[in-house]
Design a protein around this motif. Structure first.
Motif, PDB file in Angstrom:
ATOM      1  N   HIS A  47     -28.567  -6.084 -21.048  1.00 58.14           N
ATOM      2  CA  HIS A  47     -29.779  -5.297 -20.900  1.00 58.14           C
ATOM      3  C   HIS A  47     -30.616  -5.453 -22.169  1.00 58.14           C
ATOM      4  CE1 HIS A  47     -27.564  -3.482 -17.600  1.00 58.14           C
ATOM      5  NE2 HIS A  47     -26.605  -3.148 -18.444  1.00 58.14           N
ATOM      6  N   SER A  48     -31.804  -4.883 -22.137  1.00 54.98           N
ATOM      7  CA  SER A  48     -32.633  -4.927 -23.338  1.00 54.98           C
ATOM      8  C   SER A  48     -31.985  -4.141 -24.459  1.00 54.98           C
ATOM      9  CB  SER A  48     -34.028  -4.363 -23.036  1.00 54.98           C
ATOM     10  OG  SER A  48     -33.920  -3.035 -22.528  1.00 54.98           O
ATOM     11  N   LYS A  49     -31.188  -3.110 -24.095  1.00 54.12           N
ATOM     12  CA  LYS A  49     -30.457  -2.331 -25.085  1.00 54.12           C
ATOM     13  C   LYS A  49     -29.036  -2.083 -24.577  1.00 54.12           C
ATOM     14  CE  LYS A  49     -34.522   0.153 -26.861  1.00 54.12           C
ATOM     15  NZ  LYS A  49     -35.122   1.495 -27.116  1.00 54.12           N
ATOM     16  N   LEU A  97     -29.556   0.818 -13.540  1.00 55.73           N
ATOM     17  CA  LEU A  97     -30.110  -0.014 -14.607  1.00 55.73           C
ATOM     18  C   LEU A  97     -30.796  -1.219 -13.975  1.00 55.73           C
ATOM     19  CD1 LEU A  97     -27.191   0.025 -17.186  1.00 55.73           C
ATOM     20  CD2 LEU A  97     -29.335   1.261 -17.342  1.00 55.73           C
ATOM     21  N   VAL A 105     -25.195  -0.200 -24.033  1.00 56.39           N
ATOM     22  CA  VAL A 105     -24.667   1.111 -23.641  1.00 56.39           C
ATOM     23  C   VAL A 105     -23.389   1.372 -24.433  1.00 56.39           C
ATOM     24  CG1 VAL A 105     -23.723   2.483 -21.730  1.00 56.39           C
ATOM     25  CG2 VAL A 105     -25.640   0.896 -21.330  1.00 56.39           C
ATOM     26  N   PHE A 121     -29.549   1.965 -28.745  1.00 52.76           N
ATOM     27  CA  PHE A 121     -28.795   2.077 -27.490  1.00 52.76           C
ATOM     28  C   PHE A 121     -29.678   2.621 -26.379  1.00 52.76           C
ATOM     29  CE2 PHE A 121     -25.600   2.451 -30.852  1.00 52.76           C
ATOM     30  CZ  PHE A 121     -24.672   1.508 -30.440  1.00 52.76           C
ATOM     31  N   SER A 122     -29.485   2.095 -25.177  1.00 53.19           N
ATOM     32  CA  SER A 122     -30.210   2.626 -24.021  1.00 53.19           C
ATOM     33  C   SER A 122     -29.572   3.913 -23.516  1.00 53.19           C
ATOM     34  CB  SER A 122     -30.241   1.586 -22.897  1.00 53.19           C
ATOM     35  OG  SER A 122     -28.919   1.315 -22.436  1.00 53.19           O
ATOM     36  N   ALA A 123     -28.255   4.033 -23.706  1.00 50.32           N
ATOM     37  CA  ALA A 123     -27.545   5.251 -23.290  1.00 50.32           C
ATOM     38  C   ALA A 123     -26.287   5.380 -24.133  1.00 50.32           C
ATOM     39  CB  ALA A 123     -27.183   5.194 -21.806  1.00 50.32           C
ATOM     40  N   ASP A 148     -21.290  -1.743 -23.301  1.00 46.30           N
ATOM     41  CA  ASP A 148     -21.340  -2.820 -24.288  1.00 46.30           C
ATOM     42  C   ASP A 148     -20.532  -2.478 -25.533  1.00 46.30           C
ATOM     43  OD1 ASP A 148     -23.470  -4.704 -23.087  1.00 46.30           O
ATOM     44  OD2 ASP A 148     -24.384  -2.722 -22.974  1.00 46.30           O
ATOM     45  N   ASP A 201     -32.997  -3.126 -15.853  1.00 45.72           N
ATOM     46  CA  ASP A 201     -33.578  -3.950 -16.922  1.00 45.72           C
ATOM     47  C   ASP A 201     -32.649  -5.073 -17.335  1.00 45.72           C
ATOM     48  OD1 ASP A 201     -31.687  -2.313 -18.041  1.00 45.72           O
ATOM     49  OD2 ASP A 201     -32.755  -2.097 -19.951  1.00 45.72           O
ATOM     50  N   GLU A 206     -32.696   4.475 -30.905  1.00 51.44           N
ATOM     51  CA  GLU A 206     -33.513   3.305 -30.605  1.00 51.44           C
ATOM     52  C   GLU A 206     -32.677   2.101 -30.177  1.00 51.44           C
ATOM     53  OE1 GLU A 206     -36.791   2.942 -30.414  1.00 51.44           O
ATOM     54  OE2 GLU A 206     -36.971   5.110 -30.721  1.00 51.44           O
ATOM     55  N   LYS A 243     -31.518  -8.554 -18.140  1.00 47.34           N
ATOM     56  CA  LYS A 243     -32.288  -9.708 -18.594  1.00 47.34           C
ATOM     57  C   LYS A 243     -32.194 -10.838 -17.568  1.00 47.34           C
ATOM     58  CE  LYS A 243     -31.707  -8.849 -23.535  1.00 47.34           C
ATOM     59  NZ  LYS A 243     -31.192  -9.413 -24.806  1.00 47.34           N
TER      60      LYS A 243
END
Length: 799
Positions: free
Chosen positions: A103-105, A178, A107, A132-134, A203, A180, A130, A182
């Protein structure tokens, strides 16, 4: 109960004493916190909450009273948490730079996260909201989860606190879809086969002192395997006790430096922690290492509280290595043996059928490949070197006696050969494939700067020499020039430990990381890095003698001379001290000093003695017996080395070898080529070391596995001086070199003898020989001038 009260009281006394020594004063609230901790841990009877059952009830009984003081009372007990987070953050930053996130960020799931201390502490290394997405905190104790929720409300962070059994936690139950992913990730085979089940993975998974408190740890570890993304990381820090015998024969644990806990420690700490339902048996850690591939491992002791053993583990999926590169095994094997990449490796289903077939020729397979095949056939993780971000270091068995004989240290912190002379004699080009000895790594780096050969195989039997090379390579890849200069130019860096954890670790093997984590003081102490290792004995001796003889200022002047005439004048004044016959008789000429400080083995010493007896101008030539000539021969050799250097090379400007020996550091004016700003610019490029392979073995073991006629140059320094003339070792190595070298391939070697006995061996086994330098009395052949002769052997015939 009596002994427990006494021991607990002693620990509190030690804590209070240490706090007072560090000028920390207990407030009333702090005293109350520790009293609460003491009561909950050692006095409070187990009370069962009827609304909670099983492990959750036991945890709540233990933590409910002390939940609000948990963080304050665990700061010194639970060591290593920041180290684990720093290592995990370093790996995440590396993955982000390489674009490896799905993903862009990423987890993050913190299992057994308790009060949320780890998540807040991670902010020292990453911007948590910023980056981590979650972020999820999973814990079974309602009281600790309540503290965590208050923490994140105070911070204003959107961290999801889940009070749930880790065995049943699933991301899809708590995370919205999710979308997003890539585009590059969608093209990976893992995504195509697993779809959204692959998307809902973590991740990063962390566990801080929670694995030892989980009764059914097998299922929890198994659930983490399912939860972790194929390219994800797992970080664990926890207590442990284990004997080195338990890990003997395991080549996948990433090193066992400092892992052993003695019998008394194993018995005491296991019994002590068992009182609080904390289980320290080795099986927990064993299963973790069995289910995940090891990236980094660190074994430490909490000496503030009696030396409690704890470990830090950074791992990844055992088979995630195949997801990143299906042909990794073949790629590594081909680069180790200079063989073409024959077939892709696709995991167990592909490799297992190959095992019984005799078509696999061992001579063209590296030991790393063979070890990987054995592990895969036994359903074990690969050796840790396969899971590293950089594949330069090749697997070796650190438990073999041939590696442990060096007592955990390197001999040379810098190279004693002149690389400028090497380049002049060999004219290395970008199409060359080179085999060279690692030593201090300096010359190898200069070859990369000046010639950029296609491949360099660095070989050393001493694992610690390769640890040093790994550190230098990592420094160029991760640090700016100013920090590289402080480390290897000045020999000191106060922030070395922080850099090791946060910046250097992704570029190093687990074994090298362990070595430097143990020897942080070599850069952070008041002494120079170059004062350590075998060569450090010589550097410290010179400095001590200068101080005792009152010549320290004269030596400083010698190292600052602007002209050779000025240098010669000062040398004439200090020469009687440095070349003192009394000192030579008492120390320098002894067998201990020659080996420990100068690295001169017995066989090489015999070459020096024989030459001295044959030269009519040497004092030792008057002796008829070798035993009588030993002292004079070594004296003559040292004089013939140092006098021409002082007369013909300027220490302050060009001869950094002796400048370092006399001062313990380099200067901006005089240093190896690799310590210049232009060299840093070149070696800090992303693929600067893509052609480097680091082997830990004998030269023979490496080149016998090379594809025939692939090497163009072998630089073996003075290694053949170490062979016993009565053995077959020299002929075995020359035959192997003949097989590995291309036609007209060259061997560059140096010797302490003017015409060493093994020259005839080369001539008999397909080589023409040429002495390209001879250091006769009074001559200076290069800036080091340490060796009596330099030879180039050219392959003219196949055997």
């Amino acid at each position: 109960m009596g002994p427990l009260l006494v021991l607990a009281g002693l620990l509190l006394i030690v804590y209070a004493t240490l706090s007072s020594q560090s000028k920390i004063r207990f407030s009333y609230n702090q005293v109350l916190s520790f009293c609460t901790f003491f009561y909950s841990s050692f006095l409070k009877p187990h009370s069962k909450d009827e609304s909670l059952v099983g492990q959750q009830g036991a945890l709540e009984s233990f933590y409910k009273v002390q939940a609000n003081v948990y963080d304050e009372t665990r700061k010194r007990l639970l060591c290593g948490r920041e180290d684990m987070l720093a290592l995990a953050a370093a790996q995440l930053n590396f993955q982000a730079q390489q674009g490896l996130f799905r993903h862009s960020k990423p987890v993050w799931v913190d299992i057994g996260g308790g009060t949320g201390y780890n998540i807040e502490a991670m902010h020292a290394f990453l911007d948590v909201p910023e980056f981590f997405s979650a972020v999820f905190l999973v814990d079974l104790s309602p009281s600790l989860c309540a503290v965590a929720k208050r923490r994140f409300q105070r911070l204003g962070w959107d961290v999801k606190v889940v009070c749930e059994d880790a065995r049943t936690f699933r991301l899809e139950d708590h995370l919205e879809k999710l979308d997003d992913v890539k585009p590059a990730a969608r093209e990976l085979p893992e995504y195509a086969s697993a779809g959204l089940n692959w998307v809902y993975k973590a991740d990063l998974i962390t566990m801080s002192y929670s694995l030892s408190m989980i009764p059914d740890y097998y299922t929890v570890v198994d659930s983490m395997v399912r939860l972790l993304a194929p390219t994800g990381l797992i970080g664990v820090v926890d207590f442990y006790v284990q004997s080195i015998v338990e890990t003997a024969g395991r080549n996948y644990v990433g090193g066992s430096l400092n892992r052993h806990v003695n019998w008394l420690g194993r018995v005491f700490w296991r019994a002590w922690f068992d009182c609080d339902r904390v289980s320290l048996e080795g099986a927990r850690r064993d299963y973790l290492e069995y289910r995940f591939g090891t990236k980094k491992i660190l074994d430490q002791r909490n000496y503030l509280l009696g030396g409690i053993p704890y470990y830090v583990f950074i791992g990844c999926h055992c088979q995630g290595v195949f997801a990143r590169s299906q042909d990794l095994l073949e790629t590594v094997d081909a680069s180790c043996t200079e063989s073409p990449q024959i077939i892709p490796a696709k995991g167990h289903e592909f490799l297992l059928p190959l095992l019984p077939q005799p078509a696999i020729v061992l001579e063209t397979r590296s030991k790393a490949y063979e070890s990987a095949i054995i592990n895969l056939s036994s359903n074990l993780p690969l050796p840790s070197t396969f899971y590293q971000s950089h594949q330069a270091r090749i697997y070796y068995d650190e438990q073999l006696a041939k590696h442990t004989q060096f007592n955990g240290d390197y001999l040379y912190s810098f190279a004693w050969e002149d690389p400028r002379a090497d380049q002049r004699l060999l004219q290395i080009g970008d199409n060359d494939t080179i085999l060279c000895l690692t030593s201090g790594g300096d010359n190898l780096l200069e070859y990369l700067i000046t010639a950029n050969p296609r491949r360099i195989h660095a070989v050393d039997l001493n694992p610690n020499q390769n640890h040093l090379l790994e550190l230098k390579v990592a420094a160029f890849q991760a640090l700016p020039y100013c920090d590289v200069w402080k480390m290897f130019g000045e020999g000191q860096h106060p922030d070395f430990r922080r850099f090791l954890l946060e910046k250097l670790s992704p570029y190093m093997s687990s074994q090298a990381f362990q070595f430097w984590a143990k020897h942080v003081g070599r850069f952070t102490s008041s002494t120079s890095f170059y004062d350590y290792g075998g060569s450090g004995h010589a550097i410290r001796l010179v400095r001590s003698l200068a101080w005792l003889s009152g010549l320290r200022h004269e030596i400083q002047k010698l190292c600052k001379c602007k002209t050779r005439n000025e240098q010669r004048e000062i040398w004439s004044r200090i020469r009687p001290m440095i070349l003192s016959r009394t000192l030579h008789w008492a120390l320098v000429g002894t067998e201990w000093f020659l080996w420990k400080a100068a690295g001169v083995p017995a066989a090489q010493r015999q070459l020096i003695i024989r030459d001295a007896m044959d030269l009519p101008c040497q004092e030792s030539s008057r002796h008829e017996k070798v035993s009588d000539a030993t002292g004079e021969a070594m004296w003559d050799y040292i004089v013939n080395t140092l006098d021409p250097v002082a007369q013909n090379t300027l220490l302050s400007d060009e001869n950094y070898h002796y400048l370092l020996t006399l001062t313990g550091r380099y200067t901006r004016r005089c240093h190896p080529l690799y310590l210049g700003p232009k060299a840093h610019h070149k070696l800090s490029q992303p693929h600067a070391f893509s052609g480097l392979r680091i082997h830990t073995d004998e030269i023979n073991e490496i080149i016998q596995r090379f594809k025939p006629a692939t090497l163009t140059i072998a630089i073996i320094m003075d290694s053949m001086d170490w062979f016993d003339p009565s053995s077959t070792a020299a002929s075995t190595q020359v035959r192997a070199l003949n097989r590995a070298l291309k036609p007209k391939g060259r061997v560059l070697l140096r010797s302490a003898g003017l015409k060493p006995w093994y020259v005839a061996v080369f001539e008999k086994l397909g080589f023409s020989t040429k002495r390209v330098a001879a250091r006769l009395p009074g001559m200076c052949v290069d800036r080091v001038n340490m060796y009596a002769s330099t030879w180039i052997m050219k392959k003219v015939d196949d055997l």
